[in-house]
Motif scaffolding. Structure first.
Motif, short mmCIF file in Angstrom:
data_model
loop_
_atom_site.label_atom_id
_atom_site.label_comp_id
_atom_site.label_asym_id
_atom_site.label_seq_id
_atom_site.Cartn_x
_atom_site.Cartn_y
_atom_site.Cartn_z
N PHE A 1 101.49 11.94 -23.86
CA PHE A 1 100.12 11.66 -24.25
C PHE A 1 99.17 12.49 -23.40
CE2 PHE A 1 100.97 8.19 -27.13
CZ PHE A 1 102.25 7.80 -26.75
N SER A 2 97.90 12.21 -23.52
CA SER A 2 96.88 13.00 -22.85
C SER A 2 97.07 13.01 -21.33
CB SER A 2 95.49 12.44 -23.17
OG SER A 2 94.51 13.10 -22.40
N THR A 3 96.91 14.17 -20.73
CA THR A 3 96.93 14.29 -19.28
C THR A 3 95.54 14.57 -18.76
OG1 THR A 3 97.47 16.64 -19.48
CG2 THR A 3 99.30 15.12 -19.24
N HIS A 4 94.52 14.25 -19.57
CA HIS A 4 93.14 14.56 -19.20
C HIS A 4 92.38 13.33 -18.73
CE1 HIS A 4 93.82 18.54 -20.78
NE2 HIS A 4 94.13 18.07 -21.96
N ILE A 5 93.10 12.30 -18.27
CA ILE A 5 92.42 11.11 -17.78
C ILE A 5 91.57 11.44 -16.56
CG2 ILE A 5 92.80 8.85 -16.71
CD1 ILE A 5 95.18 8.46 -18.48
N PRO B 1 87.52 13.62 -8.55
CA PRO B 1 88.32 12.40 -8.35
C PRO B 1 87.64 11.18 -8.98
CG PRO B 1 88.04 13.62 -6.29
CD PRO B 1 87.09 14.24 -7.28
N ILE B 2 88.44 10.21 -9.37
CA ILE B 2 87.92 8.97 -9.93
C ILE B 2 88.58 7.79 -9.22
CG2 ILE B 2 87.42 9.94 -12.21
CD1 ILE B 2 90.00 8.69 -13.25
N LEU B 3 87.88 6.65 -9.21
CA LEU B 3 88.44 5.44 -8.61
C LEU B 3 89.65 4.97 -9.41
CD1 LEU B 3 85.17 3.50 -7.75
CD2 LEU B 3 86.95 4.13 -6.09
N VAL B 4 90.54 4.24 -8.78
CA VAL B 4 91.74 3.76 -9.45
C VAL B 4 91.39 2.91 -10.66
CG1 VAL B 4 93.74 2.23 -9.19
CG2 VAL B 4 93.22 3.89 -7.41
N ARG B 5 90.35 2.08 -10.58
CA ARG B 5 89.99 1.23 -11.72
C ARG B 5 89.56 2.06 -12.92
NH1 ARG B 5 85.22 -0.12 -8.54
NH2 ARG B 5 83.33 0.81 -9.46
N ASP B 6 88.91 3.21 -12.67
CA ASP B 6 88.51 4.08 -13.78
C ASP B 6 89.73 4.76 -14.40
OD1 ASP B 6 85.77 3.49 -13.49
OD2 ASP B 6 85.59 4.96 -11.87
N PHE B 7 90.71 5.10 -13.56
CA PHE B 7 91.95 5.67 -14.09
C PHE B 7 92.66 4.65 -14.97
CE2 PHE B 7 96.54 6.10 -13.80
CZ PHE B 7 96.73 7.42 -14.19
N ILE B 8 92.77 3.41 -14.50
CA ILE B 8 93.45 2.37 -15.27
C ILE B 8 92.70 2.07 -16.56
CG2 ILE B 8 94.07 -0.08 -15.26
CD1 ILE B 8 94.71 0.22 -12.28
N HIS B 9 91.38 1.99 -16.49
CA HIS B 9 90.59 1.71 -17.70
C HIS B 9 90.80 2.79 -18.75
CE1 HIS B 9 87.03 1.39 -20.30
NE2 HIS B 9 87.02 0.11 -19.98
N TRP C 1 91.17 6.82 -4.42
CA TRP C 1 90.72 7.59 -5.57
C TRP C 1 91.89 8.39 -6.11
CZ3 TRP C 1 85.23 8.58 -6.87
CH2 TRP C 1 84.36 7.75 -6.16
N VAL C 2 91.79 8.83 -7.35
CA VAL C 2 92.84 9.64 -7.98
C VAL C 2 92.28 11.02 -8.28
CG1 VAL C 2 94.44 9.85 -9.92
CG2 VAL C 2 93.88 7.58 -9.02
N GLU C 3 93.04 12.06 -7.91
CA GLU C 3 92.59 13.43 -8.14
C GLU C 3 93.76 14.28 -8.63
OE1 GLU C 3 91.24 15.35 -4.60
OE2 GLU C 3 93.09 14.95 -3.48
N LYS C 4 93.42 15.41 -9.25
CA LYS C 4 94.45 16.36 -9.68
C LYS C 4 94.84 17.26 -8.53
CE LYS C 4 93.51 16.87 -14.65
NZ LYS C 4 93.07 17.82 -15.70
N ASP D 1 98.14 22.21 -9.11
CA ASP D 1 98.87 22.63 -10.31
C ASP D 1 98.24 22.06 -11.59
OD1 ASP D 1 99.58 19.96 -10.34
OD2 ASP D 1 101.66 20.31 -9.76
N ARG D 2 97.23 21.20 -11.44
CA ARG D 2 96.46 20.64 -12.56
C ARG D 2 97.25 19.65 -13.41
NH1 ARG D 2 91.79 20.96 -11.07
NH2 ARG D 2 90.98 20.77 -13.20
N GLU D 3 98.51 19.41 -13.07
CA GLU D 3 99.32 18.47 -13.84
C GLU D 3 99.71 17.25 -13.01
OE1 GLU D 3 102.68 20.40 -15.49
OE2 GLU D 3 101.51 21.76 -16.78
#
Length: 437
Positions: free
Chosen positions: A22-26, A31-39, A230-233, A236-238
């Protein structure tokens, strides 16, 4: 925003699975907070688990006749065949035990509500609409005609596909249609609610809390300060990785205050502080704690727009075999070839997996009282204002025995899956009180 019964799912051992297709563009460039990643992983309209999987929540064609099953073995075989035939991700308790599960909730409402005013019910995350139909059926058959005729039932559903299923399910009884509507929106978004509703009402949330976004905080050892995750790429962008920042987000800080994670560290004796410091140096251990910030945000909104609401919620009180580290950590599970597979990290969920958390019902009660305006800041101990809510937490078996008809879900040999197999689920009831002293 619902989750599975563990009687209907065999929890597998942790296995490595290929990356989601599925999409890998979350996560974007920032960087985004973990709650935004989960949402985003669960509810994004394009790649969210609940929005792109219309078959994630099952609807039974007919009710299970438990009194025709011999016992637990026959029941489990029935479920296994059911899942194989439908390839549905899961069936919710309200679906498996329809109409009796919803009838118990309706009875709890009828015993508690003031029937001199029109009955108004909101359901957050109504799934397939089975709960709404069951409650409306029960009120139509058991309440005075004026109660049914004047009632309204509003489902606030974030998934467009589930919203359509709800309309079809409730529409099975023509007279329900004039009293029922679905609002396809995020219940935690204050702007969708409009003006404050001053009339008494009920809010129902069945297996909603487990799918609400959570945040994660991290500490290097027992005495180091908590940090936001926070979550970041990666370059390697993947690949995704975690980033740690000092606490600054208001929802995270609010949850930390409510939980009082540091147990008033400043007031601890110097002996205890020194002991902790020595222990952390000898046996340093990182700490991870999951915070129900989505629950805090939702209850802040609900108490703000529905100040006289009564609340009834049910969810998992604990989850078995959780591999992801941290207090109140989630299960992250997907379905592949008819079998459930658990991921080892929440970062592996990119639209193909359910992410669901256990509910700390003690903490839920604290958040409920906090959002109702009672001791808005827990540091203010000088206030003598009484609690604004009366609350009750019941095991599912106790709730069913009090408000339901347990004989309807009993097999021939006396086995009752609703009472016997849902030991890890509870009900939470919260009603307003006039005690302000």
């Amino acid at each position: 925003m619902v989750s599975r019964s563990f009687t209907a799912k065999k929890l597998p051992q942790l296995i490595h699975t290929p990356k989601a297709l599925f999409s890998t563009h979350i996560v974007g460039d920032k960087p985004i907070l973990v709650r935004d990643f989960i949402h985003s992983a669960l509810y994004n309209p394009k790649h969210g688990y609940f929005c792109q999987r219309s078959g994630s929540v099952g609807v039974l064609e007919k009710s299970i006749r438990f009194n025709q099953l011999e016992g637990r073995k026959a029941y489990m075989k029935y479920l296994d065949d059911l899942y194989k035939r439908s390839d549905i991700a899961w069936y919710t308790p309200v679906e498996l035990f329809k109409p009796w599960y919803a009838h118990g909730i309706a009875e709890a409402i009828m015993r508690t509500t003031n029937l001199s005013v029109p009955l108004k019910i909101y359901e957050i995350g109504g799934g397939s609409g089975t709960c709404a139909k069951g409650i409306m059926d029960y009120i139509m058959l058991n309440a005075p005609a004026r109660v049914y005729n004047s009632m309204t039932y509003t489902s606030v559903e974030i998934s467009p596909s589930l919203a359509e299923i709800q309309r079809e399910t409730v529409g099975g009884v023509r007279s329900h249609l004039s009293k029922f509507r679905v609002e396809c929106r995020d219940a935690a978004d204050r702007t969708g609610w409009g003006a404050v509703e001053q009339q008494p009402c009920w809010v129902i949330m069945l297996e909603v809390l487990d799918n609400l976004p959570h945040d994660l905080i991290y500490s290097e050892n027992q005495v180091s300060p908590w940090m936001e995750v926070w979550v970041e790429k990666q370059h390697d962008r993947e690949t995704l990785s975690e980033l740690y920042k000092p606490l600054q987000d208001s929802l995270i800080k609010g949850c930390v205050d409510i939980i009082d994670l540091d147990k008033n560290h400043s007031s601890q004796s110097s002996i205890i502080s020194k002991t902790r410091s020595i222990w952390s140096k000898v046996f340093p251990a990182p700490r991870r704690c999951w915070l129900p910030t989505g629950c805090l945000k939702l209850l802040e909104v609900l108490h703000g727009v529905l100040p006289k609401m009564s609340l009834i919620a049910s969810d998992f009180s604990y989850l078995p075999d959780v591999k992801i580290p941290g207090e109140r950590a989630p299960l992250v599970s997907t379905k592949n070839g008819g079998s459930s597979l658990d991921y080892g990290s929440y970062l592996d969920a990119k639209g193909d997996a359910d992410i669901f958390f256990p509910t700390d019902f003690w903490l839920l009660e604290c958040i409920d009282h906090y959002c109702s305006g009672w001791l808005k800041s827990l540091k203010d101990r000088s206030s003598n204002q009484g609690k604004k809510r009366r609350t009750l937490t019941l095991d599912t078996s106790s709730f069913v025995e009090e408000f339901g008809l347990p004989s309807k879900t009993r097999t021939k040999d006396g086995y009752n899956p609703l009472l016997d197999d849902f030991k890890n689920t509870k009900f939470y009831i919260s009603v307003p009180t006039h005690n302000i002293k």
